[in-house]
Design an enzyme around this catalytic site. Structure first.
Site, PDB file in Angstrom:
ATOM      1  N   GLY A  33       1.173  -1.293  -0.229  1.00  0.00           N
ATOM      2  CA  GLY A  33      -0.232  -0.063  -0.303  1.00  0.00           C
ATOM      3  C   GLY A  33       0.695   1.285  -0.200  1.00  0.00           C
ATOM      4  N   GLY A  36       0.679   5.250   0.592  1.00  0.00           N
ATOM      5  CA  GLY A  36      -0.498   6.868   0.416  1.00  0.00           C
ATOM      6  C   GLY A  36       0.449   8.351   0.476  1.00  0.00           C
ATOM      7  CB  SER A  37      -0.040  11.499   1.581  1.00  0.00           C
ATOM      8  OG  SER A  37      -1.331  10.791   3.127  1.00  0.00           O
ATOM      9  CG  PHE A  38       0.474  10.255   6.340  1.00  0.00           C
ATOM     10  CD1 PHE A  38       1.181  11.416   7.824  1.00  0.00           C
ATOM     11  CD2 PHE A  38      -0.527  10.097   5.634  1.00  0.00           C
ATOM     12  CE1 PHE A  38       0.520  11.982   7.766  1.00  0.00           C
ATOM     13  CE2 PHE A  38      -1.413  11.702   6.439  1.00  0.00           C
ATOM     14  CZ  PHE A  38      -0.866  12.410   6.968  1.00  0.00           C
ATOM     15  N   GLY A  39       3.508   7.593   3.363  1.00  0.00           N
ATOM     16  CA  GLY A  39       4.344   6.713   3.307  1.00  0.00           C
ATOM     17  C   GLY A  39       4.573   5.511   2.523  1.00  0.00           C
ATOM     18  CB  VAL A  41       1.772  -0.403   4.075  1.00  0.00           C
ATOM     19  CG1 VAL A  41       1.475  -1.270   4.839  1.00  0.00           C
ATOM     20  CG2 VAL A  41       0.540   0.592   4.559  1.00  0.00           C
ATOM     21  CE  LYS A  85       0.695   5.106   7.285  1.00  0.00           C
ATOM     22  NZ  LYS A  85      -0.696   5.768   7.764  1.00  0.00           N
ATOM     23  CG  ASP A 134      -8.023   9.820   5.324  1.00  0.00           C
ATOM     24  OD1 ASP A 134      -8.741  10.634   5.087  1.00  0.00           O
ATOM     25  OD2 ASP A 134      -6.630   9.742   5.466  1.00  0.00           O
TER      26      ASP A 134
HETATM   27  N1  LIG Z   1      -2.285  -3.967   8.764  1.00  0.00           N
HETATM   28  C1  LIG Z   1      -2.291  -3.967   7.396  1.00  0.00           C
HETATM   29  N2  LIG Z   1      -2.626  -4.705   6.711  1.00  0.00           N
HETATM   30  C2  LIG Z   1      -2.614  -4.905   5.080  1.00  0.00           C
HETATM   31  N3  LIG Z   1      -2.587  -3.408   4.019  1.00  0.00           N
HETATM   32  C3  LIG Z   1      -2.404  -2.051   5.248  1.00  0.00           C
HETATM   33  C4  LIG Z   1      -2.384  -2.549   6.194  1.00  0.00           C
HETATM   34  N4  LIG Z   1      -2.241  -1.471   7.015  1.00  0.00           N
HETATM   35  C5  LIG Z   1      -2.371  -0.380   5.518  1.00  0.00           C
HETATM   36  N5  LIG Z   1      -2.009  -0.883   5.069  1.00  0.00           N
HETATM   37  C6  LIG Z   1      -2.788  -1.334   3.373  1.00  0.00           C
HETATM   38  O1  LIG Z   1      -1.500  -0.083   3.268  1.00  0.00           O
HETATM   39  C7  LIG Z   1      -2.028   1.117   2.762  1.00  0.00           C
HETATM   40  C8  LIG Z   1      -2.067   2.624   2.669  1.00  0.00           C
HETATM   41  O2  LIG Z   1      -2.055   2.325   3.926  1.00  0.00           O
HETATM   42  P1  LIG Z   1      -2.027   3.770   4.934  1.00  0.00           P
HETATM   43  O3  LIG Z   1      -3.719   3.636   4.759  1.00  0.00           O
HETATM   44  O4  LIG Z   1      -1.880   3.193   6.499  1.00  0.00           O
HETATM   45  O5  LIG Z   1      -1.476   4.919   4.693  1.00  0.00           O
HETATM   46  P2  LIG Z   1      -1.160   6.357   4.297  1.00  0.00           P
HETATM   47  O6  LIG Z   1      -0.228   6.703   3.643  1.00  0.00           O
HETATM   48  O7  LIG Z   1      -1.484   7.022   5.469  1.00  0.00           O
HETATM   49  O8  LIG Z   1      -2.449   6.463   2.999  1.00  0.00           O
HETATM   50  P3  LIG Z   1      -3.298   7.649   3.176  1.00  0.00           P
HETATM   51  O9  LIG Z   1      -3.083   8.300   1.877  1.00  0.00           O
HETATM   52  O10 LIG Z   1      -4.770   7.377   2.148  1.00  0.00           O
HETATM   53  O11 LIG Z   1      -3.896   8.556   4.356  1.00  0.00           O
HETATM   54  C9  LIG Z   1      -4.020   0.895   2.808  1.00  0.00           C
HETATM   55  O12 LIG Z   1      -4.719   1.269   1.978  1.00  0.00           O
HETATM   56  C10 LIG Z   1      -4.183  -0.562   2.466  1.00  0.00           C
HETATM   57  O13 LIG Z   1      -4.396  -1.554   1.760  1.00  0.00           O
END
Ligand SMILES: Nc1ncnc2c1ncn2[C@@H]1O[C@H](COP(=O)(O)OP(=O)(O)OP(=O)(O)O)[C@@H](O)[C@H]1O
Length: 541
Positions: free
Chosen positions: A105, A107-110, A112, A128, A223
């Site tokens: 995964g 996203g904007s924060f990094g 996963v 993450k 969010d």
């Molecule tokens: N515990 C987990 N198990 C499986 N997949 C996960 C888990 N945590 C996150 N992911 C995957 O990683 C993606 C990104 O995680 P997360 O939303 O925490 O990141 P983010 O950078 O904060 O995203 P955003 O930009 O949406 O705020 C999620 O959409 C999901 O598909």
């Protein structure tokens, strides 16, 4: 005359009134101050986690009316677990302890990554990884602390993605979470197309419980969106994740607190800050930064009690406009009170739930247009007749997508509507009204978590299977992509922009801003099988 000997100092001081410190010293001193204040606030405000664990075992023994032999076994087990836990806490986790398998995964924060403990003993995790440099430049430390704090507070929760450990190195923060092998909810939507009303009811009911859990922990999620913030477990149930924008009203989750610490010291020590070329040209950034430091602790008052009292009051007025919240993400799921920059509370999460029904009436090509549509939601909320919604479902949607005063779940918040300074951001039982809606009449809320979900991940090869994160299932999959490139951004904090010392300050901030971030999840007491199950549910309820 005081001659500066150490490297990195600002210059030569000709009188005792001139600054004796470099900007880097100020950074280190404020990091220490922030660490001590947050550390003591935590230990003074709540019972130690160890005594809470002890009490839960006491409760368990009492509730199960265990005899003295069984109770003694229980305590023996607890002591062994605690010793083992303390040993694990002393062992510093490091990214080298993990084999990262692939990105699941982004996203904007990094990003996963799926990761396995190197020795193969610890299972697989969703790791993450958040780049500290980039996030600090964007002024995100308060949000990152809130995210970690919520995950820690959610320990043992059925509806929150379980955090196994958090740690850091000079470059990154790491959150090791249990791997949700079923992917995220959008993957399911993409696979299934439109959900039947029966299926939708199940998932929306679980989402209600997920959001309610966040509220019970005293946080607003801010969010809530189906795309990626609800993950699917191996048994097909949902858990809520991504707390990068969560907010509790605590001063340590408020970016202004960090600004005040640093700029308060700059002001006291009168060290000069020049900023970058744009600051030099425009010339008013320094005055703005210094003006953020006006609050002072009254003589004789304890700093933490003053902070706890005033922090909440201050934020009740200034929660609107929280930087990352206002600039990030699509606006289609944000409530009108937010896009209009009014004061808001946890009811904004219930608006977003209304949008989760897969209907996006406020979609627009750009953010500004979306904001206008959300703000004027009455003109744009036209439910698509081809989707054949039942009357109950339609009334639920309409009672969530509306002004907050009349929104379902708002009874607890009436006091907020009567006040210009929000007395409380979040009321823990606000979901009761939503649960009572006729659309959910057939839902058994107490046993929902034991029900077999409409979709259960299947055909998995092993615990590290990423079938539900493949290109076909999840078009946002980023398999194989590198996450290491750091985009260039202009730092929000003028100290980090300083052409002379900015880089050094960033390095010091990366090392010191997240002291106390480390967490290791304690193990459960496993006396015997039935007992463990009971213990788990006792902790969760
Ligand atoms: N515990 C987990 N198990 C499986 N997949 C996960 C888990 N945590 C996150 N992911 C995957 O990683 C993606 C990104 O995680 P997360 O939303 O925490 O990141 P983010 O950078 O904060 O995203 P955003 O930009 O949406 O705020 C999620 O959409 C999901 O598909």
């Amino acid at each position: 005359m005081i001659v500066r000997k150490s490297r990195g100092r600002v210059g030569v001081s000709c009188s005792p009134t001139e600054p004796l410190l470099s900007l880097k010293d100020i950074e280190i001193a404020s990091n220490a101050k922030i660490y001590l204040e947050t550390y003591f606030d935590r230990i003074l405000a709540s019972q130690s986690p160890r005594s809470l664990r002890r009490r839960s075992v006491e409760r368990l023994i009492k509730e199960l009316s265990l005899g003295s032999t069984e109770a003694a076994t229980c305590w023996e087990e607890w002591r062994a677990k605690e010793t083992e836990y303390l040993r694990r806490c002393r062992t510093r986790l490091h990214i080298g302890d993990f084999d990262t398998l692939r990105i699941i995964g982004k996203g904007s924060f990094g990003c996963v990554k799926l990761a396995r403990m190197e020795n193969g003993k610890g299972g697989v995790f969703a790791l993450k990884i958040v780049q500290k440099g980039l996030q600090l430049k964007q002024g995100q430390e308060a949000h990152l602390r809130a995210e970690r704090d919520l995950l820690v507070a959610g320990e043992g929760s059925r509806w929150i993605v379980p955090l196994v450990a958090s740690f850091q190195d000079d470059e990154n923060l790491y959150l090791a979470m249990e791997y949700m092998i079923g992917g995220d909810f959008l993957g399911l939507l993409m696979e299934k197309g439109t959900l039947s009303e029966e299926m939708a009811r199940f998932y929306v009911a679980e989402m209600v419980l997920c959001i309610e859990e966040v509220h019970k922990l005293g946080f607003i999620h801010r969010d809530v969106k189906p795309e990626d913030n609800f993950c699917i477990t191996a048994s097909g149930h949902l858990k809520i994740c991504d707390f990068g924008l969560a907010f509790s009203g605590h001063w340590a989750h408020d970016g202004a607190y960090f600004e005040q610490q640093r700029w308060g010291l700059v002001k006291k020590t009168q060290v000069s800050v020049v900023g970058d070329t744009i600051d030099k040209r425009t010339g008013n950034a320094l005055a703005r930064a210094l003006s953020a430091t006006t609050a002072t602790v009254p003589h004789g008052e304890r700093v933490l009690s003053w902070r706890n009292k005033n922090g909440r009051r201050r934020m009740a007025r200034s929660i609107v406009g929280t930087y990352q919240y206002m600039v990030s993400g699509p606006k289609i799921a944000q409530a009108p009170e937010i896009v209009r920059e009014e004061a808001y509370d946890a009811r904004c999460d219930w608006w977003s739930l209304g949008i989760l029904f897969g209907y996006t009436p406020f979609y627009a090509e750009n953010r500004e247009e979306s904001k206008i549509k959300v703000s004027n939601w009455r003109d744009h909320l036209v439910l698509d007749p081809t989707t054949h919604l039942s009357k109950k479902m339609e009334t639920l949607i309409r009672s969530l997508i509306c002004e907050r005063e009349g929104r379902l779940g708002s009874i607890a918040y009436r006091i907020n509507d009567a006040s210009d300074c929000l007395p409380n951001y979040v009321y823990p039982n606000d979901a009761e009204e939503i649960r009572a809606h006729p659309f959910f009449a057939v839902v058994n809320w107490r046993t929902l978590h034991m029900q077999i979900p409409p979709f259960v991940p299947s055909g998995l090869l092993d615990e590290a299977d990423t079938k539900y994160f493949t290109e076909s299932f999840n078009s946002r999959s980023t398999s194989g992509e590198s996450s290491d490139a750091v985009p260039q951004v202009r730092a929000r904090d003028m100290l980090l922009r300083d052409s002379k010392c900015g880089e050094k300050i960033l390095e010091a901030r990366k090392r010191g801003a997240f002291l106390g971030y480390t967490y290791v999840r304690p193990g459960n007491v496993r006396v015997r099988k039935g007992l463990l199950a009971y213990y788990d549910s006792a902790r969760r309820n």
